[in-house]
Write an enzyme that holds these catalytic residues in place. Structure first.
Site, PDB file in Angstrom:
ATOM      1  N   CYS A  59     -83.473  24.244 147.704  1.00  0.00           N
ATOM      2  CA  CYS A  59     -84.226  25.484 147.483  1.00  0.00           C
ATOM      3  C   CYS A  59     -85.688  25.257 147.885  1.00  0.00           C
ATOM      4  O   CYS A  59     -86.283  24.233 147.539  1.00  0.00           O
ATOM      5  CB  CYS A  59     -84.136  25.881 146.016  1.00  0.00           C
ATOM      6  SG  CYS A  59     -85.036  27.393 145.669  1.00  0.00           S
ATOM      7  N   CYS A  63     -90.254  25.172 141.495  1.00  0.00           N
ATOM      8  CA  CYS A  63     -90.149  25.210 140.027  1.00  0.00           C
ATOM      9  C   CYS A  63     -90.071  23.767 139.506  1.00  0.00           C
ATOM     10  O   CYS A  63     -89.145  23.033 139.854  1.00  0.00           O
ATOM     11  CB  CYS A  63     -88.914  26.002 139.610  1.00  0.00           C
ATOM     12  SG  CYS A  63     -88.782  27.593 140.465  1.00  0.00           S
ATOM     13  N   CYS A  66     -86.876  22.025 138.083  1.00  0.00           N
ATOM     14  CA  CYS A  66     -85.586  22.274 138.718  1.00  0.00           C
ATOM     15  C   CYS A  66     -85.170  21.187 139.714  1.00  0.00           C
ATOM     16  O   CYS A  66     -85.848  20.945 140.711  1.00  0.00           O
ATOM     17  CB  CYS A  66     -85.619  23.622 139.426  1.00  0.00           C
ATOM     18  SG  CYS A  66     -84.026  24.017 140.175  1.00  0.00           S
ATOM     19  N   CYS A 103     -70.660  33.821 135.679  1.00  0.00           N
ATOM     20  CA  CYS A 103     -71.979  33.875 136.322  1.00  0.00           C
ATOM     21  C   CYS A 103     -71.983  32.980 137.549  1.00  0.00           C
ATOM     22  O   CYS A 103     -71.469  31.861 137.504  1.00  0.00           O
ATOM     23  CB  CYS A 103     -73.048  33.397 135.356  1.00  0.00           C
ATOM     24  SG  CYS A 103     -73.020  34.282 133.794  1.00  0.00           S
ATOM     25  N   CYS A 134     -71.928  38.196 136.747  1.00  0.00           N
ATOM     26  CA  CYS A 134     -73.381  38.026 136.721  1.00  0.00           C
ATOM     27  C   CYS A 134     -73.749  37.136 137.901  1.00  0.00           C
ATOM     28  O   CYS A 134     -72.977  36.248 138.266  1.00  0.00           O
ATOM     29  CB  CYS A 134     -73.797  37.352 135.409  1.00  0.00           C
ATOM     30  SG  CYS A 134     -75.576  37.029 135.302  1.00  0.00           S
ATOM     31  N   CYS A 194     -80.452  40.233 132.849  1.00  0.00           N
ATOM     32  CA  CYS A 194     -80.417  38.974 132.091  1.00  0.00           C
ATOM     33  C   CYS A 194     -81.728  38.268 132.418  1.00  0.00           C
ATOM     34  O   CYS A 194     -81.976  37.925 133.578  1.00  0.00           O
ATOM     35  CB  CYS A 194     -79.218  38.151 132.545  1.00  0.00           C
ATOM     36  SG  CYS A 194     -79.177  36.481 131.863  1.00  0.00           S
ATOM     37  N   ARG A 266     -79.055  34.127 124.396  1.00  0.00           N
ATOM     38  CA  ARG A 266     -78.153  33.043 124.810  1.00  0.00           C
ATOM     39  C   ARG A 266     -78.783  31.674 124.610  1.00  0.00           C
ATOM     40  O   ARG A 266     -79.878  31.395 125.068  1.00  0.00           O
ATOM     41  CB  ARG A 266     -77.750  33.207 126.276  1.00  0.00           C
ATOM     42  CG  ARG A 266     -76.783  32.103 126.707  1.00  0.00           C
ATOM     43  CD  ARG A 266     -76.227  32.304 128.094  1.00  0.00           C
ATOM     44  NE  ARG A 266     -75.585  33.579 128.213  1.00  0.00           N
ATOM     45  CZ  ARG A 266     -75.782  34.430 129.218  1.00  0.00           C
ATOM     46  NH1 ARG A 266     -76.586  34.130 130.194  1.00  0.00           N
ATOM     47  NH2 ARG A 266     -75.147  35.583 129.244  1.00  0.00           N
TER      48      ARG A 266
HETATM   49  S1  SF4 Z   1     -85.183  27.469 139.627  1.00  0.00           S
HETATM   50 FE1  SF4 Z   1     -84.568  25.972 141.211  1.00  0.00          FE
HETATM   51  S2  SF4 Z   1     -83.054  27.088 142.437  1.00  0.00           S
HETATM   52 FE2  SF4 Z   1     -84.197  28.625 141.273  1.00  0.00          FE
HETATM   53  S3  SF4 Z   1     -85.882  29.248 142.591  1.00  0.00           S
HETATM   54 FE3  SF4 Z   1     -86.684  27.575 141.321  1.00  0.00          FE
HETATM   55  S4  SF4 Z   1     -86.332  25.723 142.561  1.00  0.00           S
HETATM   56 FE4  SF4 Z   1     -85.043  27.340 143.432  1.00  0.00          FE
END
Ligand code: SF4
Length: 352
Positions: A59, A63, A66, A103, A134, A194, A266
């Protein structure tokens, strides 16, 4: 007796009011949360969702929690978009194991137009099994949200993650208002929302209050509010984040329950490291939904049979699916599952 302000659905919470809820004595907070919960829900039911990663890793977003971000070296094996047939096969297994909502998550900044025909086919296929659907695919434009809604998608997940004030410490590649816009597009399309967040990322209690204030002050409360405890993954910037006091996590659930009385709250990521007693406390605080599968996108989750054993010990039964299933069939299936509690092998881990 509950204060009057807890009896109504509100969208005008002030930060001070939310912080006051957090700062009450723990037992008072728990009593209020459980009292609100009992007015709107059966306190002995939880909704069971299963989560499948349909596209893993690589990705472009940053974040900091993540492992799927391409920016961090977490050793995650990247996977392309799963074939539609594979997704439907997994959904059948999840349904057989007692889940009522399926999901599907993809690690995208936002879906590309070329991806949409595949994901809409996934929605149609999963829905035809009688499961609620979802998806979480990143940011959505209005037309993309509409395409998913037209395909029959019931819920779209897009978390706010934290308070606007702390947000810059967590993500820099999309803004808070990008997230609010996506939630607006989802709502406009007619899908259910959600949206929740993550705690234990080094934020303050005021930030947890700020997150819940943002969620509750949306024009309509999200139908599902996932509260995640950070799972510290090696290689991510938050791998050494300071542990959050578990009672602060429970307080966050209780305050969410009070502020959004009709939403499913949740108990999401982080359950793997919670003992049964802490999870029971979360249910008492008003959590009434769990992910019920071996992994949450890329991080571990308690084994399905452990979940069933816990629910069984607490006399909690799975909430009935609202769609496409004869109620007596469903009850029989779910009760069979909760008693047998031998479902481990049925789950496919999209990562390992
Ligand atoms: S949470 Fe992870 S998968 Fe989702 S946008 Fe951020 S880096 Fe990408």
């Amino acid at each position: 007796m509950l204060p009057n302000y807890m009896e109504s659905i509100r969208h005008d919470w002030t930060k001070q009011q939310v912080e006051d809820l957090f700062e009450q004595p723990f037992n008072d907070l728990m009593f209020q949360a459980q009292s609100v919960h009992r007015k709107k829900f059966n306190p002995n039911e939880v909704q069971l969702s299963t989560l499948l990663s349909v596209k893993t890793g690589a990705c472009p977003e940053d974040c900091k929690y993540c492992p799927q971000s391409a920016r961090y070296d977490t050793g995650l094996e990247v996977e392309k978009l799963l074939a539609v047939e594979k997704v439907i096969e997994e959904a059948k297994l999840a349904k057989d194991a007692g889940a009522t909502r399926f999901c599907m998550g993809a690690a995208w900044r936002s879906p590309k137009d070329k991806d949409l025909p595949y994901v809409t086919k996934m929605v149609q296929g999963v829905k035809s099994l009688g499961l609620e659907t979802c998806m979480t695919l990143g940011m959505l434009e209005e037309n993309q949200a509409q395409a998913l809604a037209d395909a029959g998608l019931d819920y779209y997940n897009h978390n706010l993650d934290t308070s606007p004030e702390y947000y810059g410490e967590v993500i820099t590649t999309r803004t808070y208002s990008d997230r609010i816009n996506t939630l607006g597009n989802v709502r406009k399309s007619g899908m259910k929302v959600c949206a929740g967040g993550i705690v234990g990322m080094g934020e303050s209690e005021a930030d947890r209050a700020g997150l819940l204030m943002q969620l509750a002050n949306l024009p309509q409360h999200p139908e599902s509010v996932p509260i995640n405890m950070l799972v510290k993954v090696d290689g991510t910037p938050f791998e050494n984040a300071k542990d959050l006091d578990p009672f602060e996590f429970i307080r966050t659930i209780a305050v969410a329950r009070i502020m959004m009385p009709e939403s499913h709250v949740r108990l999401s990521a982080g359950r793997e490291s919670m003992n049964d007693e802490l999870q029971a406390l979360a249910f008492l605080a008003g959590a009434n939904s769990i992910f019920y599968c071996d992994s949450l996108l890329t991080t571990a989750n308690p084994k399905a049979n452990q979940d069933m054993a816990l629910l069984n010990r607490l006399d909690i039964v799975p909430e009935k699916n609202k769609i496409n299933m004869d109620p007596s069939d469903q009850e029989e299936t779910l009760h069979k599952k909760i008693l047998s509690a031998k479902t481990d092998h049925l789950f496919y881990n999209a990562v390992n």
